[in-house]
Scaffold this motif. Structure first.
Motif, mmCIF file in Angstrom:
data_model
loop_
_atom_site.group_PDB
_atom_site.id
_atom_site.type_symbol
_atom_site.label_atom_id
_atom_site.label_comp_id
_atom_site.label_asym_id
_atom_site.label_seq_id
_atom_site.Cartn_x
_atom_site.Cartn_y
_atom_site.Cartn_z
ATOM 1 N N UNK A 160 0.855 -1.198 0.047
ATOM 2 C CA UNK A 160 -0.013 0.092 -0.200
ATOM 3 C C UNK A 160 0.879 1.087 0.093
ATOM 4 N N UNK A 161 1.844 1.085 0.929
ATOM 5 C CA UNK A 161 2.835 2.432 1.007
ATOM 6 C C UNK A 161 3.606 2.581 -0.433
ATOM 7 N N UNK A 162 3.863 1.557 -1.111
ATOM 8 C CA UNK A 162 4.549 1.831 -2.275
ATOM 9 C C UNK A 162 3.505 2.447 -3.396
ATOM 10 N N UNK A 163 2.239 2.034 -3.390
ATOM 11 C CA UNK A 163 1.275 2.432 -4.510
ATOM 12 C C UNK A 163 1.074 3.887 -4.012
ATOM 13 N N UNK A 164 0.792 4.303 -2.936
ATOM 14 C CA UNK A 164 0.379 5.396 -2.269
ATOM 15 C C UNK A 164 1.795 6.519 -2.711
ATOM 16 N N UNK A 165 2.964 5.985 -2.303
ATOM 17 C CA UNK A 165 4.166 6.681 -2.671
ATOM 18 C C UNK A 165 4.280 7.042 -4.185
ATOM 19 N N UNK A 166 3.948 6.359 -5.089
ATOM 20 C CA UNK A 166 4.185 6.524 -6.311
ATOM 21 C C UNK A 166 3.191 7.698 -7.126
ATOM 22 N N UNK A 167 1.957 7.615 -6.266
ATOM 23 C CA UNK A 167 1.001 8.681 -6.984
ATOM 24 C C UNK A 167 0.360 9.982 -6.293
ATOM 25 N N UNK A 168 0.829 9.654 -4.882
ATOM 26 C CA UNK A 168 0.503 11.029 -3.857
ATOM 27 C C UNK A 168 1.790 11.769 -3.673
ATOM 28 N N UNK A 169 1.744 13.064 -4.182
ATOM 29 C CA UNK A 169 2.880 13.780 -3.809
ATOM 30 C C UNK A 169 2.578 14.533 -2.615
ATOM 31 N N UNK A 170 3.268 14.044 -1.515
ATOM 32 C CA UNK A 170 2.967 14.343 -0.137
ATOM 33 C C UNK A 170 4.135 13.978 0.702
ATOM 34 N N UNK A 171 4.276 14.153 2.100
ATOM 35 C CA UNK A 171 5.340 14.214 2.961
ATOM 36 C C UNK A 171 5.010 12.645 3.361
ATOM 37 N N UNK A 172 6.238 11.855 3.491
ATOM 38 C CA UNK A 172 6.007 10.614 3.654
ATOM 39 C C UNK A 172 5.299 10.325 4.977
ATOM 40 N N UNK A 173 5.371 10.956 5.801
ATOM 41 C CA UNK A 173 4.811 10.912 7.153
ATOM 42 C C UNK A 173 3.139 10.840 6.889
ATOM 43 N N UNK A 174 2.457 11.847 6.159
ATOM 44 C CA UNK A 174 1.221 11.885 5.816
ATOM 45 C C UNK A 174 0.670 10.642 4.820
ATOM 46 N N UNK A 175 1.490 10.386 3.914
ATOM 47 C CA UNK A 175 1.205 9.119 3.083
ATOM 48 C C UNK A 175 1.239 7.850 3.892
ATOM 49 N N UNK A 176 1.913 7.682 4.932
ATOM 50 C CA UNK A 176 1.872 6.675 5.649
ATOM 51 C C UNK A 176 0.667 6.600 6.555
ATOM 52 N N UNK A 177 0.278 7.705 6.977
ATOM 53 C CA UNK A 177 -1.031 7.848 7.918
ATOM 54 C C UNK A 177 -2.108 7.472 6.970
ATOM 55 N N UNK A 178 -2.188 7.826 5.684
ATOM 56 C CA UNK A 178 -3.131 7.470 4.734
ATOM 57 C C UNK A 178 -3.130 5.744 4.543
ATOM 58 N N UNK A 179 -1.888 5.040 4.541
ATOM 59 C CA UNK A 179 -1.555 3.899 4.344
ATOM 60 C C UNK A 179 -2.239 3.127 5.688
ATOM 61 N N UNK A 180 -2.071 3.616 6.834
ATOM 62 C CA UNK A 180 -2.548 3.118 7.990
ATOM 63 C C UNK A 180 -3.936 2.920 7.820
ATOM 64 N N UNK A 181 -4.967 4.088 7.437
ATOM 65 C CA UNK A 181 -6.306 4.198 7.074
ATOM 66 C C UNK A 181 -6.530 3.098 6.452
#
Length: 249
Positions: A160-181
């Motif tokens: 999930x974090x790999x997918x989100x990291x590729x397509x969401x331009x944001x701080x990794x901590x915020x992307x990791x929070x979405x991954x947690x959700x």
């Protein structure tokens, strides 16, 4: 009655699994073998583990409340897609043979880990979020991540974090929070499906679940203290370790 030593063993496994899941995903590779070690059949251990780790995912989301602020709409939309994928994945596990899929799991986790390692280049090459609207491809990736996560939880967070990291331009901590959700949403579907149709061992759930909740809260705090580069490195190492463990299983 579970012997006291086994209770302590499962509690420690649940605590560590919750920490690992909040950091990067892959906590299943801690708690699942623990259940196997105590003699639970593999399928029973798998569904029991999926139900038991749900509080850990909840703890991870609670720990990331600050990072989720301002992006709740994005998290909710992606979570809905992840849940659709989780429905498909749960059905795949419960109603179809899964030998072929099991053989692909190590390769999927390894691919996700390497994709995360190459995340900065991939994001620049394939684009990402414009304004507040995610790229459409992220929904495809999240759906597939939901399917995979419900079928076999190991490495779900890495994928999930790999997918989100590729397509969401944001701080990794915020992307990791979405991954947690998203992980919580997928786990919720699994809990409902396996509670209704799976052979869940509730005495083990009663031990692992509260321990994983504490671990999830601790893990999200540890992740917040790490720099984005360090966090990415930790996730990649966990992911490749999960892939190797699955390949050797």
């Amino acid at each position: 009655m579970i012997p006291l030593g086994d209770v302590a063993f499962l509690a420690c496994a649940g605590l560590l699994a919750g920490v690992v899941n909040a950091l990067a995903g892959g906590g299943t590779l801690v708690s699942f073998p623990a259940l196997l070690a105590l003699g639970y059949p593999s399928l029973t251990a798998s569904v029991t583990n999926a139900v038991a780790l749900w509080p850990g995912y909840l703890g991870g989301v609670l720990g990331y409340r600050g990072e989720l602020s301002g992006q709740r709409r994005r998290a909710a939309g992606l979570s809905a897609v992840a849940m659709l994928g989780a429905v498909a994945g749960s059905a795949l596990l419960l109603f179809t043979p899964h030998n072929l899929f099991d053989s692909l799991v190590p390769w999927l986790v390894a691919f996700a880990s390497l994709a995360l390692l190459a995340q900065p280049w991939l994001r620049a090459r394939f684009g990402g979020e414009t304004g507040r609207r995610p790229d459409r491809l992220v929904f495809v990736g999240v759906f597939l991540g939901g399917c995979y996560g419900a079928y076999f939880n190991g490495g779900m967070g890495v994928l999930l974090l790999a997918v989100l990291g590729m397509f969401l331009h944001d701080n990794l901590q915020r992307v990791n929070a979405v991954r947690a959700a998203l992980a919580l949403a997928i786990s919720t579907v699994s809990v409902v499906a396996f509670s209704l149709f799976g052979a869940v061992r509730w005495e083990a759930v009663a031990i692992i679940a509260p321990a994983s909740l504490v671990g999830g809260l601790l893990g999200s705090r540890l992740a917040r203290l790490m720099s984005p580069k360090v966090l990415r490195g930790v996730v990649v190492i966990f992911g490749l370790g999960v892939a190797m463990a699955l390949a050797l299983h």
